[in-house]
Design a protein around this motif. Structure first.
Motif, PDB file in Angstrom:
ATOM      1  N   GLU A 198      43.381 -56.255  67.710  1.00 59.12           N
ATOM      2  CA  GLU A 198      44.471 -55.615  66.952  1.00 59.12           C
ATOM      3  C   GLU A 198      45.029 -56.529  66.117  1.00 59.12           C
ATOM      4  O   GLU A 198      45.381 -56.250  65.065  1.00 59.12           O
ATOM      5  N   GLY A 201      54.906 -43.486  68.440  1.00 59.44           N
ATOM      6  CA  GLY A 201      53.749 -43.822  69.123  1.00 59.44           C
ATOM      7  C   GLY A 201      53.150 -45.377  68.688  1.00 59.44           C
ATOM      8  O   GLY A 201      53.871 -45.852  67.793  1.00 59.44           O
ATOM      9  N   ASP A 202      52.304 -45.704  69.285  1.00 59.79           N
ATOM     10  CA  ASP A 202      51.743 -46.965  68.931  1.00 59.79           C
ATOM     11  C   ASP A 202      51.194 -47.058  67.398  1.00 59.79           C
ATOM     12  O   ASP A 202      51.386 -47.985  66.802  1.00 59.79           O
ATOM     13  N   THR A 203      50.479 -46.232  66.889  1.00 59.51           N
ATOM     14  CA  THR A 203      50.129 -45.823  65.840  1.00 59.51           C
ATOM     15  C   THR A 203      51.297 -46.053  64.553  1.00 59.51           C
ATOM     16  O   THR A 203      50.900 -46.709  63.748  1.00 59.51           O
ATOM     17  N   ARG A 233      54.109 -47.557  65.115  1.00 55.49           N
ATOM     18  CA  ARG A 233      54.407 -48.842  65.160  1.00 55.49           C
ATOM     19  C   ARG A 233      53.533 -49.949  64.292  1.00 55.49           C
ATOM     20  O   ARG A 233      54.214 -50.491  63.487  1.00 55.49           O
ATOM     21  N   PHE A 234      52.309 -49.653  64.370  1.00 52.28           N
ATOM     22  CA  PHE A 234      51.268 -50.454  63.913  1.00 52.28           C
ATOM     23  C   PHE A 234      51.627 -50.083  62.165  1.00 52.28           C
ATOM     24  O   PHE A 234      51.572 -50.949  61.523  1.00 52.28           O
ATOM     25  N   SER A 265      57.164 -54.290  69.216  1.00 46.57           N
ATOM     26  CA  SER A 265      56.324 -53.787  69.971  1.00 46.57           C
ATOM     27  C   SER A 265      54.795 -53.325  69.543  1.00 46.57           C
ATOM     28  O   SER A 265      54.296 -52.364  69.981  1.00 46.57           O
ATOM     29  N   VAL A 266      54.433 -54.139  68.305  1.00 45.39           N
ATOM     30  CA  VAL A 266      52.793 -54.017  68.087  1.00 45.39           C
ATOM     31  C   VAL A 266      52.057 -54.817  68.983  1.00 45.39           C
ATOM     32  O   VAL A 266      52.215 -55.800  69.009  1.00 45.39           O
ATOM     33  N   TYR A 267      51.235 -54.074  69.760  1.00 44.01           N
ATOM     34  CA  TYR A 267      50.137 -54.940  70.776  1.00 44.01           C
ATOM     35  C   TYR A 267      49.441 -55.654  69.874  1.00 44.01           C
ATOM     36  O   TYR A 267      48.864 -55.247  68.885  1.00 44.01           O
TER      37      TYR A 267
END
Lengths: 218, 255
Positions: free
Chosen positions: A15, A84-86, A88-89, A168-170
């Motif tokens: 990531e 969602g994760d996307t 935030r990314f 909170s981006v992994y």
């Protein structure tokens, strides 16, 4: 255990690399546009870009990440990024691209302005257009001059990606930190340092190679 | 006969400083004209105006009877027009200004290539011409060298070939040997002399008095932004009419 940690960290590292590479893909050309705009004769454009560069360089990247991620929702009442994760990314990517484009713009500007005016004049008297002079004469000389400061900035970006953690981006640090809660061990967090070190060693090697490659002219 | 170059009432100021005040002269095809005068007399600015690196404030510049610039004419010209007009002139700089990332041959080919249709035949013709020009400059064994591998004199000869590759009507030299040590000056002057013998139309701004005397059909002496005196080298340099010309030349004979 070591193997499990390594695998987990590798997924976090992937990531980190994604964020790093995508930031470069967009910020390198955007920075060039900003630097050309900031040197243009259009006073309004120049003033706007100088203002943006001032704001971006004058505030912490962590703050910029928070403003870009939460700003649309708080100010416009509309969360562009989704939850969602996307989302935030993408928000993190936008913040990194803007931030790094401004720093790159200043490096480009230094490089462009260090090219002797005689090079532009030689292009002009040979009937080259302004864009031909820039792309065929100036650009490579500029690239040669900016390799050391760019290498510096790009290696900084590797480590700055860890700031994406704030929204909170992994990424790699998160991957390491998660073992504190899940397994009560802290060494995976320290182990992440090895990944950063190896990656910056690779980048240093590549930039040295580029510098040597451009050594055929002075 | 229409002069190849006619400059009328040319004026240029930088801020409050008038650098060119009412410059008038003309040239016939095949003529070599030297411009002499002390630093700050406006010689370089004159060449820069002819090459449109500076925009004159007044007057006109005509080549073969066509006005390339006329301060009284219709307003500002487009960049494309200026670019086209420039090609009537070539300019050789004091500091060569070769492109460091290109070899001698590539330096000479670059501009003609960018102006061509990009076909393989055009590229081959451009390359052949560049090789001939470099050969004529005595650089046939240096074509693949980068500028930093060449001496100043060799670099300047590449710069001359680069200017000639575009077939200018008039080739301008801006103190072409001022950045060279005396040993290297000779090889560049020899090349310029060769061009004069081939009847290339040239304007040479120079401090090399003996060379100017030798190679020129006509000498122009400038001082304080005006042409003080012009005529054959013998007239201007051996029997100057003006006191200012005598003062200037006296500094050289003393040295």
């Amino acid at each position: 255990m070591f193997q499990d940690v390594t695998i987990a960290l590798l997924s976090g590292f992937w990531e980190t690399i994604k964020l790093f590479l995508l930031t470069l893909v967009f910020s390198l050309p955007l920075g060039l546009l900003i630097s050309l705009g900031a040197m243009s004769r259009l006073k309004v454009l120049k003033a706007i870009l100088k203002f943006i560069i001032w704001v971006i360089r004058g505030t912490p990247l962590m703050l910029q990440l928070l403003v870009i991620y939460f700003g649309p929702g708080l100010i416009l009442g509309n969360n562009w990024w989704g939850s969602g994760d996307t989302g935030r990314f993408v928000a993190a990517l936008v913040a990194f691209v803007i931030n790094y484009a401004c720093y790159f713009a200043e490096i480009y500007r230094g490089g462009i302005q260090s090219i002797p005016v005689g090079q532009y004049e030689a292009g002009a008297v040979l009937g080259l257009t302004k864009s031909q002079t820039f792309f065929k004469v100036i650009l490579l000389q500029m690239i040669k001059r900016i390799v050391p400061p760019m290498a510096n900035e790009i290696i900084t970006l590797v480590k700055d990606t860890s700031l994406a953690r704030i929204i909170s981006v992994y990424e790699l640090i998160w991957a390491g930190q998660s073992f504190i809660k899940s397994a009560g061990i802290i060494w995976p967090l320290f182990y992440t340092g090895v990944f950063y070190l190896l990656f910056s060693a690779l980048l240093t090697f590549l930039f040295d190679l580029l510098e040597k490659k451009l050594d055929y002219f002075h | 006969m229409i002069p190849i170059l006619e400059v009328k009432n040319l004026q240029k100021s930088f801020g409050e400083t008038a650098v060119l005040k009412d410059i008038n002269f003309s040239m016939e095809e095949g003529e070599a004209v030297s411009v002499i005068g002390s630093s700050g007399s406006g010689k370089t600015t004159l060449l820069r105006c002819l090459n449109f690196l500076e925009t004159p404030d007044g007057g006109s510049i005509s080549v073969n009877g066509n006005a390339l610039f006329d301060a009284k004419g219709p307003g500002a010209k487009s960049e494309a027009e200026i670019r086209k007009n420039r090609l009537h002139f070539g300019l050789v700089f004091q500091n060569f200004n070769l492109f460091p990332q290109y070899t001698a041959l590539e330096n000479v080919c670059l501009a003609p290539k960018l102006a061509s249709d990009g076909s393989a035949e055009a590229a081959a013709a451009i390359r052949k011409q560049a090789e001939e020009l470099l050969d004529q400059m005595g650089l046939s064994d240096r074509m693949g060298n980068y500028p930093h591998q060449l001496s100043g004199g060799q670099q300047q000869r590449v710069a001359i070939a680069r200017a000639l590759a575009l077939h200018p009507d008039i080739l301008c030299f801006d103190e072409p040997t001022s950045a060279l040590d005396p040993e290297l000056t000779g090889e560049v002057l020899k090349v310029i002399r060769g061009l004069a013998e081939q009847k290339m139309t040239m304007i040479i701004v120079t401090h090399e008095m003996a060379f100017a005397h030798d190679v020129s059909d006509r000498v122009i002496f400038m001082d304080g932004g005006v042409i003080v005196e012009q005529g054959s080298p013998a007239d201007v340099m051996e029997h100057p009419k003006e006191e200012r010309t005598r003062q200037f030349l006296a500094n050289y004979s003393k040295a």
